[in-house]
Design an enzyme around this catalytic site. Sequence first.
Site, PDB file in Angstrom:
ATOM      1  N   HIS A 159       1.217 -22.807  -6.047  1.00  0.00           N
ATOM      2  CA  HIS A 159       1.550 -22.965  -4.613  1.00  0.00           C
ATOM      3  C   HIS A 159       0.444 -22.402  -3.734  1.00  0.00           C
ATOM      4  CE1 HIS A 159       5.762 -23.527  -6.026  1.00  0.00           C
ATOM      5  NE2 HIS A 159       5.447 -22.546  -6.843  1.00  0.00           N
ATOM      6  N   SER A 281     -25.487 -27.996  10.657  1.00  0.00           N
ATOM      7  CA  SER A 281     -24.823 -28.476  11.869  1.00  0.00           C
ATOM      8  C   SER A 281     -25.878 -28.682  12.940  1.00  0.00           C
ATOM      9  CB  SER A 281     -23.799 -27.446  12.337  1.00  0.00           C
ATOM     10  OG  SER A 281     -23.591 -27.555  13.731  1.00  0.00           O
ATOM     11  N   LYS A 287     -24.599 -22.635  10.284  1.00  0.00           N
ATOM     12  CA  LYS A 287     -23.780 -23.392   9.342  1.00  0.00           C
ATOM     13  C   LYS A 287     -24.517 -23.873   8.101  1.00  0.00           C
ATOM     14  CE  LYS A 287     -19.968 -25.065  10.472  1.00  0.00           C
ATOM     15  NZ  LYS A 287     -18.737 -24.747   9.768  1.00  0.00           N
ATOM     16  N   GLU A 294     -16.804 -32.791   0.315  1.00  0.00           N
ATOM     17  CA  GLU A 294     -15.837 -33.577   1.079  1.00  0.00           C
ATOM     18  C   GLU A 294     -16.048 -35.072   0.819  1.00  0.00           C
ATOM     19  OE1 GLU A 294     -15.373 -30.347   4.683  1.00  0.00           O
ATOM     20  OE2 GLU A 294     -17.069 -31.692   4.665  1.00  0.00           O
TER      21      GLU A 294
END
Length: 463
Positions: A159, A281, A287, A294
């Site tokens: 979980h 970025s 960043k 992804e």
Amino acid sequence: MTTPHRLWEKGTPIDDRVHRFTVGDDPLWDRYLVHWDCLGSAAHALTLARAGLLTPDDRDRLLAGLAAIDAEDRAGRFTIPPELEDVHTALEAELTRRCGDAGARIHTGRSRNDQVATAVRLFLRHHALAVCDDLATLITALLERIDRDGHTPMPGYTHMQPAMPSSVGLWLHAVAEAALEQWRAALELLHRLDACPLGTGAGYGVPLPLDRAYTAALLGFTRVQRNPIDVQNSRGRLETGFVRVAADTAGLLDRFASDLLLFSTAEFGFFALAPAHTTGSSIMPQKQNPDVLELMRAWAARLRSWVVELEALRARLPSGYARDLQLTKEPTIRAALEIHELAAVAAAIIRAFTIHRDRLAAALRPELYATQAALELAQRGVPFREAYRRIAALLAGGQFEAEYENALADWRATAGRVPSADVLAVRDELRDLAARTAHERSRVTAAETTLLPARNAAASGAP
Ligand code: ARG
């Protein structure tokens, strides 16, 4: 009379819009089938000659013509003009241009229906073998990483809450096990693909004495796909089988990518991508983003959608050929091209991601070992429910850590490791599957090299 563009042209002009609609993206996707259509055509020419339907001269002219076209394609010079519809038409046109009358004889006893089924079958066979290679690379990268860092302890979650002690090795070993499963599935798929569709014509057989077993052997198939209707009905079915293996392979990688994304957040900080694997970025100077992970998930999602697309395309089709099947090529070819790319990126990431041992150690909170403590009591005769309650009480009272201080030090060092026998088992199966794959490949390449010597001798890989 000018040479007609289309194989079926008989003088009645076709509406331009309908022509464009029916041709669709075939000139684009069929480019990936040129090599395979050349191979199928070479086997067909030899079969025709064996049946006395082509002279030895015509046969040799055709084989040379096909080898030349295949070489053109390899050099990126063979194109499929839209007015010629598809690879089959373009191939016959070019063969006729090069070999004259012999070219006009190549379509004796075949249809584009068994022709395309054959080209796609050969394409799938090639790419199923390539998926086996992808999986070998992945499993090898995982085993290397397990050797290097497997013993590093890491929390295990259910979980998404801390649950039990785990380790980097146990986590990566799970990916390897899933990859082995896909490899077995890919070999099973190769077995399904190992039946030759050529010689079944439009879908009801060919009333000529074509030796189909000979054709099958020429193309490196161990058997003939007997029923001509089944040949057409298997179009889409076998593509779905292939795309499913590709999607499931992508699926095990997207799960790994999701884990790595989560555990590389500043909040967890267990892992980090190699700097060369991150992107920046345009506005935030600090960043270092894991876009690659992804996109791995997104590519996997798209691969799964192609399984659905293929299922939808072939649902409720009547038996035999229907032009709907033309649209099965795009998802199939895209899946084949993308799964190799995805697997290669994943292997690079597996080899290079950084492990922050301090953050992992800090995350190994005492509660992770509560189950272990309860089970130890149970081992000493305490009924498990009673042991469970005792440990829960210690945790609630804040005494667990002090009570189990010594045991915790031991557990923290070793609990959750992947048993070395289980790592060895993966290594053994990797060797076994690699040998089976090599065996399949040698049979297939021996046949392909004999049929189109020039291309295949030079080839490190077909399209
Ligand atoms: N482009 C077609 C396909 O992929 C080739 C077969 C065409 N056959 C036909 N009978 N129109 O399905």
